[in-house]
Write an enzyme that holds these catalytic residues in place. Sequence first.
Site, short mmCIF file in Angstrom:
data_model
loop_
_atom_site.label_atom_id
_atom_site.label_comp_id
_atom_site.label_asym_id
_atom_site.label_seq_id
_atom_site.Cartn_x
_atom_site.Cartn_y
_atom_site.Cartn_z
N CYS A 130 0.72 -0.61 -0.33
CA CYS A 130 -0.21 0.16 0.44
C CYS A 130 0.66 1.08 0.55
O CYS A 130 0.23 2.36 -0.14
CB CYS A 130 -1.26 -0.19 1.11
N CYS A 164 -1.74 -3.84 6.78
CA CYS A 164 -0.75 -4.31 7.48
C CYS A 164 -0.44 -3.21 9.18
O CYS A 164 -0.39 -4.25 10.12
CB CYS A 164 0.57 -4.06 7.44
N SER A 356 -15.12 7.10 -13.03
CA SER A 356 -15.76 6.03 -11.82
C SER A 356 -16.42 5.36 -11.88
O SER A 356 -16.56 4.58 -10.98
CB SER A 356 -15.47 7.55 -10.47
N GLU A 357 -17.73 5.65 -12.41
CA GLU A 357 -18.39 4.92 -12.81
C GLU A 357 -18.97 3.66 -13.82
O GLU A 357 -18.45 2.49 -13.89
CB GLU A 357 -19.50 5.35 -12.76
N GLN A 860 3.06 -18.38 1.47
CA GLN A 860 3.55 -17.95 3.22
C GLN A 860 4.18 -19.16 3.02
O GLN A 860 5.31 -19.53 3.88
CB GLN A 860 2.59 -17.70 3.97
N PHE A 891 -1.51 -12.88 6.57
CA PHE A 891 -2.10 -12.80 7.26
C PHE A 891 -2.98 -14.40 7.22
O PHE A 891 -3.52 -14.58 8.06
CB PHE A 891 -2.90 -12.59 6.61
N GLU A 895 -1.76 -19.49 2.99
CA GLU A 895 -0.19 -20.50 3.67
C GLU A 895 -0.32 -21.65 2.78
O GLU A 895 0.50 -22.69 2.65
CB GLU A 895 -0.48 -20.63 5.07
N ARG A 973 -7.44 -25.81 17.37
CA ARG A 973 -7.04 -23.88 17.97
C ARG A 973 -8.12 -23.36 18.71
O ARG A 973 -8.35 -22.52 20.12
CB ARG A 973 -6.32 -23.35 16.84
N GLU A 1356 0.07 -13.42 15.45
CA GLU A 1356 -1.05 -12.76 15.73
C GLU A 1356 -1.47 -12.52 17.14
O GLU A 1356 -3.04 -12.70 17.36
CB GLU A 1356 -1.67 -15.24 15.50
#
Length: 1426
Positions: A130, A164, A356-357, A860, A891, A895, A973, A1356
């Site tokens: 970003c 983030c 924009s439309e 990840q 995040f 993974e 978990r 986390e």
Amino acid sequence: MSATTADTTNQMQQEETSSQILFYLNGSRVVIEEPDLDQTLLQYLRTTAGLTGTKLGCGEGGCGACTVMISRYDTVEQRIVHASVNACLCPLYTVDGKHVITVEGLGTAKNPHAVQQRIALLHGSQCGFCTPGFVMSLYTLLRNNPNPTEHEVEECFDGNLCRCTGYRPILDAAKTFAEQAWKAGTTVNADGTATVRAAGAAGSGAEGCGIEGCCRLGGDKKGEANSGCCRESEAGGSGCCRESEAGGSGCCREKNGEDGCCKKTPANGADAETQSVIAQFKKYDAGSELIFPPFLIRYAKGTTALDGSEPQRRMLAIASGSSEAWCRQFFRPLTLDALLALVAAHPGAKLVAGNSEVGVEMRLKRSRFPVQIFVNDVAELQHVREAADEVVFGANITLERFGRELAALEAAHGSERTQAFAALRDNLRFFAGRQIRNVATLAGNIATASPISDLSPVLMAAGAAVELAAAGGRRRRVAMADMFTGYRRTALRADEVIVGVAVPFSRPGERMRAFKQAKRRDDDIAIVTCGLRVRVDAQGRVADAAFAFGGMAPTTVLARRAMAAATADGGAAWGDRAVLARLLDAVQAELRLDYGVPGGMAEYRAALAGSFMLKFWALTQADAAAPAAAGLHAAEMDDGLGAAHEGRAVCRGRQAYASVRERAVVGRGVAHASALQQATGEARYVDDMPPTRGELHMALVPAAHAHARILGIDASDALAMPGVVRVLTAADVPGENVWNIFADEEVLPTTHVHYAGQPVALVVAASRRAAQDAAQAVHVTYEALPAVLTVRDAVAQGALFGEERALRRGDVDAALAAAPHVLAGESYCGAQEHFYLEPMGALAVPRGEADELDVYASTQNPTETQMVCAAALGVAASRVVCRVKRLGGGFGGKESRSVLLAAFAALGAHHTRAPVRAVLDRDDDMRTSGQRHPFLARWTVGFDGAGRLLALRMHVFSNGGFSHDLSVGVLERAVSHVDNCYRLGACEIVGRIARTNTQSNTAFRGFGGCQGMFLLESMLCEVAAAVGRTPEALRRLNMYRAGDTTPFGQRLDDWNVPLMWDRLAASADFAPRRAAVDAYNARSRHRKRGLAMLPTKFGISFGVKFLNQGMALVHVYTDGSVLVAHGGTEMGQGLHTKMAQVAAETLRVPLAAVFVSETATNTAANTSPTAASASSDLNGFAVHNACAALAERLRPYRERMPDASFARVARAAYLDRVSLTAAGHYATPDIGFDWQAGTGQLYFYFTQGVAVAEVELDTLTGAHTTRRVDILMDVGRSLNKALDIGQIEGAFAQGQGWTTTEEFLYFPRGPLFTQGPGNYKIPSAMDIPRDFRVALLEGLPYEGLKTIYSSKGVGEPPLFLGASVFFALRDAVVAARKQEGVDAPLHMESPATPEILRMACVDQIVDRATIPAAEKEGKVPFAVRI
Ligand SMILES: Cc1cc2nc3c(=O)[nH]c(=O)nc-3n(C[C@H](O)[C@H](O)[C@H](O)COP(=O)(O)OP(=O)(O)OC[C@H]3O[C@@H](n4cnc5c(N)ncnc54)[C@H](O)[C@@H]3O)c2cc1C
Ligand code: FES
Ligand code: FES
């Protein structure tokens, strides 16, 4: 030919046209002959110009990652205008005559611009995806206003999202450019540089005792000068903060043989670095910026040399060379006559203004407009004309300019005459982000005819009219009230153009307001929006009224019955309570919606209509007594705490952590190693890699059904399309078509699809666009089968996977039977989209021999990527190398689910023998990537009269989606975190996974742990209500004590939550603030404040034992540089930075000598995914072990050459034939839990924390502000305190989003509804706490903690603390219900969206809006939570 057509043709013939565009890019002139008409500026920058610093995050104007600055000379305003713009929605052709500045135009990592440097050094960049967008937004602000206020600085980011950082560090860095000192600790030096003395700045941490509010960190908890502990004056005696716990002198350091309190004096062991943090910033010099090329001024004015030495700005007329182009013919007229002539000559041509439309329609709905006419450069559409009784605004002035003109008119004419202008400005404040407002236009908004337009209701109520023109001099006016003829239809004729919008000045006695409610305050489209106007005569009687609403019908509508009610009886007194009652009755009767209405939220929308009417009535009373007489406070009525946008409190952050004395590098708050590369756009992500020769692109063919049998796939049409190379199906998988740890997913489906959006086939083509177009042309036939989406439905139907995970302790039945009180109920928390800013991407590059393949992936999990690619291709894993430079956020979402996309790219590369790039658009990503598991719990709890828990039986169900993926681990978990921090008594917690026809839900930061804790905390609130106590009282009462054991038998030795709870309660002034909140609530009727304090403990380790290992490979080179490779991936969390710190510390070299380049399976093999908050622990020890081995080998040389540089030492060793390469490995000791037997150690240790959140809720709308949050976190002895603070703030914001704004919804027949930032709302910069205080627990010995340098995992654990905002909101709702006399127990599910909150604040408006159960029966809701 008619006369008119002949005229227009003549007109056009008179215009000289050009087919080339000319613009400047970062100071250099660019001329493009016949540009690609389908190309956006972003595509041009990234592909043609090779400027990949500007990112593609969403392609729909919703994230700001693509922000660039476009400067132009405005011939009407006669000035240079700098505007931040979303390049993803900017057609390339619109930049003709403009100067485009991208992040690359500012600076480089070696020589950054001040904006880039400050954001980087103040930790404003984590994953960095970003960051260029934020840099450009701030840069644009400074170009327009070199001395902005803090408020202006914050507001400039209203179109930028970051997933983030939690925004605080970005805001802090940006505010160093503000007029006001950034913080008490910032000094702006005479030369424009800034000196910062505050914790959290790059370089190190400031001195403090770890207590929030510490006097040494600029807080207000002051002791006497130099007396040591900052609590001294409060605590009396020695003042040590640990006194009460430790007994005796109390000092936590005493047992280490030190003399009393560790904070005694600055001289007491403190080193200079930790006394203050000083960062010297580069000077911001507005005068040295890239200039606006003078030629472009002449070009805009049309005064360029006529002798042909300079090109002339002309009407553009370009025909596309490609038969596949979406836009075949394009015109850019410069005069109204030319425009009207073009419209007449090209019936059906699409006018384009801010795009924009239109741009969003083209991207998301794939609408094609073969002929386009760009209208924003037509000077006549840019004028503002003031007449005696109205102002006519040029149709295509930008909304940014519209706002400025309105403000100027208000200032010039006073509020009596400009009620409508003020109301319009009210709604503009929350209209999109500024990148959109900088280009979007008034006419574009009206012509779109959106039923949720923010401007149309206000214009309609104001009595505005639209001026229309057509060729041949035809002009007419249409009142806004007559403008909309149906859903997205207007009274505009095919040959007409909107040329102006006439807005009348207000008449005497007129009052007007606008209101808007959205899911998120900033940059969000409305749920309901309105413009409400009333005119009262001299006697205070209603002369006329106009109430226009958006979001309540297929068009913007006037609530005519309510308008009639206002003037009934010949006009009653506006202040009369009876008028209010009539208005509420009428508006809610008139604006009722069907239960299944498109857009959903039928009841909430009806309630909002009533709420807005109530607010309007109260706010517009000339007689101040009227609202009071009706029991209302006008001050509470303003638009959702937004009150004046300008007045919104500036966010303040404080970070507190103690200095690092004992180590040279480890612990210090150095900035993220790639931060400067990220801020300058140099950092490369997968899709930034330059194309390799012959590269192809891939697109997915999504399943149309949630559950179906595949009857056939016909790719013939797709294969016939230009550029298409292959269409791949399951039959094309040469190796194993099965993957995932449970081997229950096909790479490509053979017979069945299991969720809507599942990739059925893959198209490989020469370009991304060609692949995407062709994907639409692959015809798949299906036999639809029954589908189940929600966890509740799945449980009811018994659609569950086989695995069960249970924890049992004691005799629950007996304990329940003996408990004085028993309560049964349900808790639920919804899904969450990862919304990493970088969508999934992979690039597979065949090496051309021996099946070798390089896979560059945003993952990840490099090892699983390597293994699945190899298996799918049927080649040995040794032939496949997965390389990961960095991820733009993961995040957990990358993974496991990222692996499939890499396998797709590998398949494409295998079949075409060419590099294949597969990068998903945001909607494809959200449709296929899996989310956080929603969880449902059904519980029965036994407790005593004080609220002490005695027995719990809880059945926990997650929504796993169609396959196992990581659901078993997530469930384990969840089940093992249900206890959170409490003794549960006898308990039985049993978990199952629901099998549904949604994408496979997957890992997400917190990995089920936060869901488990949420389920219990939710229950605890209901228990607290049952015993008449606060949830906080029950939390403290039931809290574990050191030495207790959890339901999975783990003893809590390193147990700091009670200590932190008490400390934070004191430092955050919980008790006095509780009283203040109650007092506020007693006097405020429609705004309620809420307060909550929440603890967390989070177990660190992978649930699967074998994953608890790390590995590293370290090379020392003879120039003294060190290259570290390890098993973890860098996804913004700063892992590489921490690993470099560990290496530098262990090798005793400067941090700058150590470099971590990438993660690759040929340097770090058989790695665990970067997950479970364990990567620093695992890889940190591995790096340490490798470096320790090297250090040992080098020791003799160091001893022999004590003064030699490291380079000389290394070279000496090399010449002696000593290996300068070492591998390190680490396996976590002690752990291993057997779920069947219930034995063994589940977690290596627990990271712990406590938070206090305070909110303010507008009970009429559900809008809220998080006023303040205090966090105290135990992360052990941090490897990098600043990065850890960043993790805490970022995780908190994600947890806040999970439980408030982020509602993940499906259409009931299966497809995903929330497919992008347009309707899925992660927190924006304005949602974070206005006062955000984060402190680290310091000074504990951590004797039992066997981790690398005694640090704890941090990624986390803080996420669950974000739920403190949810519980504070719940507290506010409880206050609202109490006021209304609602006794029914409150059951509130997560996320607490404005809809949930408003509807929970039961009152007459809600009662009236509620649709009777009988009316809902048999009806299908618009969208469902799963
Ligand atoms: C991220 C994002 C956020 C948004 N947020 C909001 C919001 O908060 N509130 C809201 O109301 N809208 C919102 N919108 C919608 C959109 O931005 C507005 O409707 C905007 O005003 C459209 O203006 P434009 O100039 O970009 O129109 P364009 O997209 O260029 O055109 C829209 C339509 O207008 C027509 N048109 C343009 N000019 C003329 C003319 N002179 N005569 C006749 N027809 C014309 C075009 O042909 C087209 O049909 C948002 C859009 C995005 C992408
Ligand atoms: S990529 Fe342009 S706003 Fe998201
Ligand atoms: S740093 Fe902002 S999205 Fe990652």
